[in-house]
Design an enzyme around this catalytic site. Structure first.
Site, PDB file in Angstrom:
ATOM      1  N   CYS A 179     -14.250 -55.178 -16.631  1.00 48.06           N
ATOM      2  CA  CYS A 179     -14.722 -54.894 -15.276  1.00 48.06           C
ATOM      3  C   CYS A 179     -13.718 -55.405 -14.243  1.00 48.06           C
ATOM      4  O   CYS A 179     -13.679 -56.600 -13.946  1.00 48.06           O
ATOM      5  CB  CYS A 179     -16.094 -55.541 -15.062  1.00 48.06           C
ATOM      6  SG  CYS A 179     -16.740 -55.328 -13.399  1.00 48.06           S
ATOM      7  N   CYS A 217     -15.270 -56.926 -11.117  1.00 48.67           N
ATOM      8  CA  CYS A 217     -15.774 -58.291 -11.331  1.00 48.67           C
ATOM      9  C   CYS A 217     -14.625 -59.288 -11.453  1.00 48.67           C
ATOM     10  O   CYS A 217     -14.679 -60.385 -10.890  1.00 48.67           O
ATOM     11  CB  CYS A 217     -16.583 -58.372 -12.630  1.00 48.67           C
ATOM     12  SG  CYS A 217     -17.779 -57.055 -12.852  1.00 48.67           S
ATOM     13  N   ASP A 218     -13.597 -58.949 -12.220  1.00 50.69           N
ATOM     14  CA  ASP A 218     -12.617 -59.959 -12.639  1.00 50.69           C
ATOM     15  C   ASP A 218     -11.218 -59.760 -12.082  1.00 50.69           C
ATOM     16  O   ASP A 218     -10.350 -60.615 -12.284  1.00 50.69           O
ATOM     17  CB  ASP A 218     -12.529 -59.967 -14.177  1.00 50.69           C
ATOM     18  CG  ASP A 218     -13.847 -60.372 -14.815  1.00 50.69           C
ATOM     19  OD1 ASP A 218     -14.595 -61.125 -14.163  1.00 50.69           O
ATOM     20  OD2 ASP A 218     -14.126 -59.949 -15.948  1.00 50.69           O
TER      21      ASP A 218
END
Ligand SMILES: Cc1cc2nc3c(=O)[nH]c(=O)nc-3n(C[C@H](O)[C@H](O)[C@H](O)COP(=O)(O)OP(=O)(O)OC[C@H]3O[C@@H](n4cnc5c(N)ncnc54)[C@H](O)[C@@H]3O)c2cc1C
Length: 305
Positions: free
Chosen positions: A132, A135-136
């Site tokens: 992701c 997200c990251d």
């Protein structure tokens, strides 16, 4: 006894549905499942969930969501649902050799990213390899990374990562992309994106906590090489968790549950929320939002019966 509402799933969608339904005095019963807490139990820092200016550890956040749902009367069973019977109301829910009945259901069983399943993957999951970018990505600022995949999501992830990373190499097993033309062109025009076409990843390099890159194999001549980079993103698709439904609810071609009327599925009285319906956003905050929607829709539908 017939429950008013059973919620299946304990990620942000399920717990938020529990919070709303219990505050509305529906005393929901929630099945937390084999992976209680959902996908965020697999991650460390969550920096984009509103209300935590310093960020929060994923497992801690999920414990707080669980406690908040329980505070208002959500009853939680740490059990997996094996099957449901949606052929008539009350609906049937079976876990092991026990069964429950409910007037309404909320399905919030999430989705799983598809991993490559190659050598050394477990060692680097979440610490070097992610599924992701939203997200990251920010954790890989100024690092050279690779993205595996040739579809729209791979192009989107790679393009997004160029905001942080000086070089993003897309590794894809074929010459041609599966991505739409516009997404492919956008990636091809991006000077920070490099290409390693006709290659597959056969394993990951480096010891635990020291990710070093990937071992690549050419699909043209089977030759192998080590490819150095500081992080990898796998973007080869997601799989919604719906097999326990036995095909009783309508899905799209990829198996995601379909909303028919607000958050209600193709069976009246069965609602769905979170990544199990979401092909696009796949974020904790959107899953929680959909959990709220499903709970409000279920309340209104139950009241109208
Ligand atoms: C490594 C990683 C890092 C991430 N980081 C972020 C981030 O920083 N910010 C962000 O916004 N999003 C992040 N995400 C995405 C986010 O975790 C998901 O979008 C979100 O968790 C989806 O919530 P959900 O409630 O729909 O499903 P999930 O979190 O997937 O939860 C599904 C739940 O259903 C349960 N379940 C499944 N089958 C059954 C069954 N048969 N019976 C009973 N229960 C069942 C499981 O036990 C689980 O509790 C990350 C995801 C991953 C994998």
């Amino acid at each position: 006894m017939v429950e008013k509402l059973i919620i299946i799933g304990s990620g942000p969608a399920g717990y938020t549905a529990g919070l709303y339904a219990s505050r509305a005095m529906f005393e929901p019963l929630l099945f937390a499942g084999y992976a209680s807490g959902g996908q965020l139990m697999l991650t460390s820092d969550v920096e984009n969930y509103p209300g935590y200016p310093e960020g929060i550890q994923g497992p801690e956040m999920m414990m707080q969501l669980r406690a908040q749902a329980e505070r208002f009367g959500t009853r939680i069973l740490d059990r997996n649902v094996d099957s449901v019977d949606l052929s008539h109301r009350p609906f049937g829910v079976t876990s092991g050799d026990e069964s429950w009945q409910a007037e309404a259901l909320i399905i919030a069983t999430g989705a799983e990213a598809i991993w490559l399943g190659v050598e050394n993957e477990e060692v680097h999951k979440g610490r070097g390899i992610s599924t992701c970018a939203t997200c990251d990505g920010a954790f890989f600022r100024d690092k050279e990374v690779m993205v595996v995949g040739g579809g729209d999501s791979a192009m989107e992830e790679a393009t997004f990562l160029t905001r942080f990373c000086p070089k993003v190499t897309i590794v894809h097993r074929r010459e041609g992309l599966r991505a739409s033309q516009i997404m492919g062109l956008r990636a091809r025009d991006n000077p920070r994106i490099a290409w390693k076409l006709n290659h597959t990843v056969t394993g990951w390099l480096g010891a635990e906590g020291d990710f070093r890159g990937a071992r690549l194999r050419s699909t043209a001549d089977d030759s192998e090489e080590d490819f150095t980079c500081e992080g990898a993103f796998i973007a080869i698709g997601h799989k919604p968790i719906t097999s326990f439904l036995g095909g009783q609810l309508e899905t799209d071609a990829s198996g995601y549950l379909l909303w028919k009327q607000h958050s209600m599925t193709s069976v009246k009285g069965v609602f769905a929320a979170g990544d199990v319906v979401d092909t696009r956003y796949r974020q904790a905050v959107t899953a929680a939002g959909m959990g709220c929607m499903a709970a409000i829709d279920a309340e209104r539908w139950l009241e109208a019966q």
